[in-house]
Design a protein around this motif. Structure first.
Motif, PDB file in Angstrom:
ATOM      1  N   GLY A 141      76.697  29.868  22.688  1.00  0.00           N
ATOM      2  CA  GLY A 141      76.029  29.323  23.248  1.00  0.00           C
ATOM      3  C   GLY A 141      75.563  28.852  21.567  1.00  0.00           C
ATOM      4  O   GLY A 141      74.401  30.410  21.517  1.00  0.00           O
ATOM      5  N   ALA A 142      75.495  28.360  20.743  1.00  0.00           N
ATOM      6  CA  ALA A 142      73.575  27.927  19.741  1.00  0.00           C
ATOM      7  C   ALA A 142      72.954  26.955  19.519  1.00  0.00           C
ATOM      8  O   ALA A 142      73.852  25.993  19.391  1.00  0.00           O
ATOM      9  N   GLY A 143      71.555  27.270  19.210  1.00  0.00           N
ATOM     10  CA  GLY A 143      71.459  26.274  19.148  1.00  0.00           C
ATOM     11  C   GLY A 143      70.036  26.056  17.605  1.00  0.00           C
ATOM     12  O   GLY A 143      69.704  27.037  17.010  1.00  0.00           O
ATOM     13  N   VAL A 144      69.706  24.816  17.427  1.00  0.00           N
ATOM     14  CA  VAL A 144      69.264  25.016  16.034  1.00  0.00           C
ATOM     15  C   VAL A 144      68.476  23.964  15.270  1.00  0.00           C
ATOM     16  O   VAL A 144      68.744  22.031  16.496  1.00  0.00           O
ATOM     17  N   VAL A 145      67.354  23.756  15.205  1.00  0.00           N
ATOM     18  CA  VAL A 145      66.445  22.327  15.371  1.00  0.00           C
ATOM     19  C   VAL A 145      66.023  22.700  13.606  1.00  0.00           C
ATOM     20  O   VAL A 145      65.294  23.459  13.178  1.00  0.00           O
ATOM     21  N   THR A 146      66.323  21.402  13.011  1.00  0.00           N
ATOM     22  CA  THR A 146      66.022  21.580  11.664  1.00  0.00           C
ATOM     23  C   THR A 146      65.407  20.076  11.293  1.00  0.00           C
ATOM     24  O   THR A 146      64.878  18.947  12.410  1.00  0.00           O
ATOM     25  N   GLY A 147      64.605  19.602  10.001  1.00  0.00           N
ATOM     26  CA  GLY A 147      64.351  18.036   9.383  1.00  0.00           C
ATOM     27  C   GLY A 147      65.531  17.571   9.457  1.00  0.00           C
ATOM     28  O   GLY A 147      64.823  15.860   8.919  1.00  0.00           O
TER      29      GLY A 147
END
Length: 98
Positions: free
Chosen positions: A55-61
């Motif tokens: 699994g991979a997670g990303v936080v962005t605008g």
């Protein structure tokens, strides 16, 4: 703020032990961390020799950047010759989803 995740169900090649599995999964996780701005971990199928759930997670605008990063991750994992991508599931959420 946008939060996204992707989960890869992988079938590993000629793997007959958990030690051999680690020799395939650890380099994949390390390469994903190195190439992309994501958090990555093996998240399932921990006791199976020939399967892995990563699994991979990303936080962005913004959502467009989030989708682009998730698409790049999926293409990268699908192109790996030592694994077969069985499925990829993703989710996108915004802090306004409450």
């Amino acid at each position: 703020m946008w939060i996204g995740w992707i989960e890869f169900d992988l079938l590993l090649g000629d793997v007959h032990s958990l030690k051999a599995k680690r020799s395939v999964v650890r380099p994949l996780v390390a390469e994903l961390r190195r190439r992309f701005p994501v958090s990555v971990a093996e998240v399932g199928h921990l006791d199976l020799h020939r399967r892995a759930l990563v699994g991979a997670g990303v936080v962005t605008g913004d959502s467009a950047h989030l989708v682009d990063v998730l698409d790049q991750l999926e293409r990268f994992v699908a192109a790996r010759p030592e694994t077969e991508l069985l499925s990829a599931h993703r989710g996108l959420h915004t802090t306004e989803d409450e």
